[in-house]
Design a protein around this motif. Structure first.
Motif, short mmCIF file in Angstrom:
data_model
loop_
_atom_site.label_atom_id
_atom_site.label_comp_id
_atom_site.label_asym_id
_atom_site.label_seq_id
_atom_site.Cartn_x
_atom_site.Cartn_y
_atom_site.Cartn_z
N PRO A 6 38.53 14.84 24.04
CA PRO A 6 38.41 15.50 22.82
C PRO A 6 37.78 14.47 21.75
CG PRO A 6 40.64 14.98 23.15
CD PRO A 6 40.16 14.56 24.36
N ASP A 7 36.55 13.86 21.97
CA ASP A 7 36.28 12.94 21.12
C ASP A 7 35.73 13.44 19.62
OD1 ASP A 7 36.07 11.09 23.06
OD2 ASP A 7 34.21 11.73 23.68
N ALA A 8 35.22 14.99 19.74
CA ALA A 8 34.97 15.54 18.46
C ALA A 8 36.05 15.80 17.57
CB ALA A 8 34.30 16.75 18.84
N PHE A 9 37.18 15.91 18.00
CA PHE A 9 38.30 16.16 17.34
C PHE A 9 38.90 14.54 16.72
CE2 PHE A 9 43.04 16.26 17.00
CZ PHE A 9 43.14 17.22 16.08
N VAL A 10 38.86 13.50 17.55
CA VAL A 10 39.43 12.46 17.09
C VAL A 10 38.35 11.82 16.05
CG1 VAL A 10 39.52 10.03 17.99
CG2 VAL A 10 40.54 11.73 19.25
N ALA A 11 37.26 12.33 16.22
CA ALA A 11 36.28 11.88 14.88
C ALA A 11 36.63 12.40 13.80
CB ALA A 11 34.77 12.08 15.64
N ALA A 69 46.83 18.59 21.12
CA ALA A 69 46.27 19.44 19.77
C ALA A 69 44.85 20.09 19.86
CB ALA A 69 45.98 18.00 18.93
N VAL A 70 44.27 20.11 21.23
CA VAL A 70 42.86 20.56 21.29
C VAL A 70 43.18 21.71 22.23
CG1 VAL A 70 41.85 18.61 20.50
CG2 VAL A 70 42.31 19.06 22.94
N ASN A 71 42.14 22.78 22.42
CA ASN A 71 42.27 23.87 23.48
C ASN A 71 41.12 23.27 24.65
OD1 ASN A 71 43.94 25.44 22.63
ND2 ASN A 71 42.38 26.90 22.13
N SER A 72 41.50 22.76 25.74
CA SER A 72 40.98 21.93 26.83
C SER A 72 41.26 22.53 28.31
CB SER A 72 41.05 20.57 26.94
OG SER A 72 40.23 19.95 27.52
N PHE A 73 40.51 23.46 29.18
CA PHE A 73 40.80 23.98 30.19
C PHE A 73 40.54 22.65 31.39
CE2 PHE A 73 39.09 27.57 27.86
CZ PHE A 73 39.91 28.33 28.21
N ASP A 119 45.09 5.35 -2.01
CA ASP A 119 44.19 3.90 -2.21
C ASP A 119 42.94 4.55 -2.59
OD1 ASP A 119 46.20 2.30 -1.64
OD2 ASP A 119 45.80 2.40 0.76
N GLY A 120 42.74 5.26 -3.66
CA GLY A 120 41.55 5.86 -4.08
C GLY A 120 40.79 7.05 -3.20
N ARG A 121 41.11 6.99 -2.10
CA ARG A 121 40.55 8.10 -1.16
C ARG A 121 41.17 9.26 -0.98
NH1 ARG A 121 41.01 7.79 4.32
NH2 ARG A 121 42.74 6.54 5.09
N LEU A 122 40.55 10.45 -0.69
CA LEU A 122 41.11 11.66 -0.06
C LEU A 122 41.30 11.64 1.53
CD1 LEU A 122 41.75 14.53 -0.79
CD2 LEU A 122 39.37 15.14 -0.11
N VAL A 123 42.47 11.89 1.67
CA VAL A 123 43.25 12.08 3.25
C VAL A 123 43.42 13.47 3.43
CG1 VAL A 123 45.05 11.44 4.69
CG2 VAL A 123 44.34 9.81 2.94
N ALA A 124 42.95 13.80 4.72
CA ALA A 124 43.57 14.99 5.47
C ALA A 124 44.31 14.76 6.52
CB ALA A 124 42.31 15.65 5.98
N TRP A 125 45.71 14.69 6.54
CA TRP A 125 46.53 14.42 7.70
C TRP A 125 47.16 15.44 8.41
CZ3 TRP A 125 47.04 9.13 8.67
CH2 TRP A 125 48.02 8.78 9.73
N VAL A 126 46.74 15.47 9.65
CA VAL A 126 47.29 16.49 10.67
C VAL A 126 48.59 16.42 10.82
CG1 VAL A 126 46.84 17.48 12.98
CG2 VAL A 126 44.77 16.91 11.60
N THR A 127 49.30 17.41 10.88
CA THR A 127 50.81 17.62 11.26
C THR A 127 51.11 18.78 11.82
OG1 THR A 127 53.18 17.16 10.54
CG2 THR A 127 51.62 18.18 8.95
N GLY A 128 52.00 19.07 13.00
CA GLY A 128 52.66 20.22 13.37
C GLY A 128 51.64 21.24 14.04
N TRP A 129 50.69 20.49 14.75
CA TRP A 129 49.46 21.14 15.36
C TRP A 129 49.58 21.46 16.44
CZ3 TRP A 129 44.57 21.12 12.04
CH2 TRP A 129 43.39 21.51 13.01
N GLY A 130 49.31 22.62 17.01
CA GLY A 130 49.13 22.97 18.41
C GLY A 130 48.80 24.29 18.65
N ALA A 131 48.93 24.81 20.05
CA ALA A 131 48.66 26.29 20.34
C ALA A 131 49.36 26.63 21.43
CB ALA A 131 47.22 26.35 20.29
#
Length: 339
Positions: A173-178, A201-205, A274-286
């Motif tokens: 899942p390189d796209a998700f990690v990026a 954290a991703v859908n992967s068959f 530290d002056g930057r916007l963070v988007a932090w994933v938590t409780g993620w799944g399916a």
């Protein structure tokens, strides 16, 4: 070796043997076989996969063997007869076009029909259009611009987790990690790690188990905004709740298409540090259905109609996989209705 008038007569006799009454009987036989198969199917399986950051949750169900034996025998007989005509006398195609059209109809329908037709997913949006962002506004100490930028990152995460073709086909899942925050990328691990975010954290068959029957992925759901304040850090909590539906078939066998309904949920925390916007994933799944209860490797192992029942049996009253507000089970394998 017969030729000329003898050959014409033999092929006319062959085609004539399959008259209107016989074709009606064949269609009735195929319909009856399909109906019997539907009536014999056990409940579907729902399997949950959730990132280790919030602990593990799992659900799941048994397979429904489909018995197409009689229908396939009937179809094979018609196709064999047509094959002889095509091989030895292609000129007869014009005069028996209606026969050929009826004989090929079941195959054509199976390949070209909309795989989402007849299900709730038929009315869902296509792909990323289903991840509808709420209107951004200033809240939680963040400006409207920050919230809007954070929501765009959330949509990128959703697309990478549930729509990226390479990931869906079993690749890393390189796209998700990026798409993760730069500091959270360090917590991603494909190995089982209680403190890491992983493949769940991703859908992967699982490799070798499925091919997408169409590039279309159906999506429905909602994204809601709230605020949080934890240990001096405050910001916006983005809650996610979606249904993402795929049409898949066994590799190389496109005639047995099934719908796999997944139910991703999770949260993303938006805040400044530290002056930057963070988007932090938590409780993620399916969760995913129909999927094998036996596997626990982070992949989706789809259950086909001819898939043998696994050793882990589902429990509970079969749930409707298309209910968006269905609460995920805490553990175990949960029975599910048909997709």
């Amino acid at each position: 070796m017969p030729h000329g008038d003898d050959l014409d007569r033999r092929f006319e006799e062959l085609v004539g043997q399959i008259d209107d009454a016989e074709r009606r009987r064949m269609r009735a036989e195929a319909t009856r076989a399909a109906k019997e198969a539907r009536n014999r199917r056990p409940p579907r399986q729902e399997r949950g996969r959730r990132t280790r950051l919030s602990g593990s949750e799992s659900f799941g169900p048994p397979a429904r063997p489909r018995r197409w034996g009689r229908a396939l025998v009937v179809l094979s007989a018609v196709v064999a007869a047509v094959g002889l005509v095509v091989t030895f006398r292609p000129g007869l195609l014009a005069s028996s076009g209606a026969l050929l059209e009826e004989a090929a109809a079941p195959v054509v329908d199976a390949v070209s029909a909309d795989p989402f037709a007849g299900s709730p997913a038929a009315g869902y949006a296509d792909g990323i259009a289903g991840f509808v962002l709420p209107e951004a506004r200033a809240m939680g100490g963040l400006s409207r611009k920050d919230v809007a930028k954070g929501l765009e990152r959330v949509r990128d995460l959703l697309a990478a987790a549930y729509l990226d073709r390479r990931t869906l086909e079993g690749g890393d899942p390189d796209a998700f990690v990026a798409a993760l925050d730069r500091d959270q990328r360090e917590t991603f691990s494909l190995e089982t790690d209680a403190d890491a975010i992983g493949r769940e954290a991703v859908n992967s068959f699982a490799p070798g188990t499925a091919e997408l029957a169409t590039d279309v992925v159906k999506v429905k759901g909602e994204i809601t905004l709230g605020t949080f304040d934890d240990d001096g850090r405050r910001g916006v909590e983005v809650k996610l709740n979606h249904l993402v539906v795929y049409a898949v078939h066994r590799p190389g066998l496109p005639l047995n298409v099934i719908r796999v309904v997944t139910h991703p949920t999770g949260q993303v925390l938006l805040y400044r540090e530290d002056g930057r916007l963070v988007a932090w994933v938590t409780g993620w799944g399916a969760s995913a259905t129909p999927a094998s209860c036996d596997a626990d490797d982070g992949y989706i192992h789809p259950v086909y109609d001819d898939f043998p029942t696994g050793t882990v049996a589902p429990t509970g009253v079969p749930a409707d996989p298309y209910v968006l507000d269905e609460e995920p089970a805490e553990d175990g394998c949960r029975a599910s209705q048909e997709t």
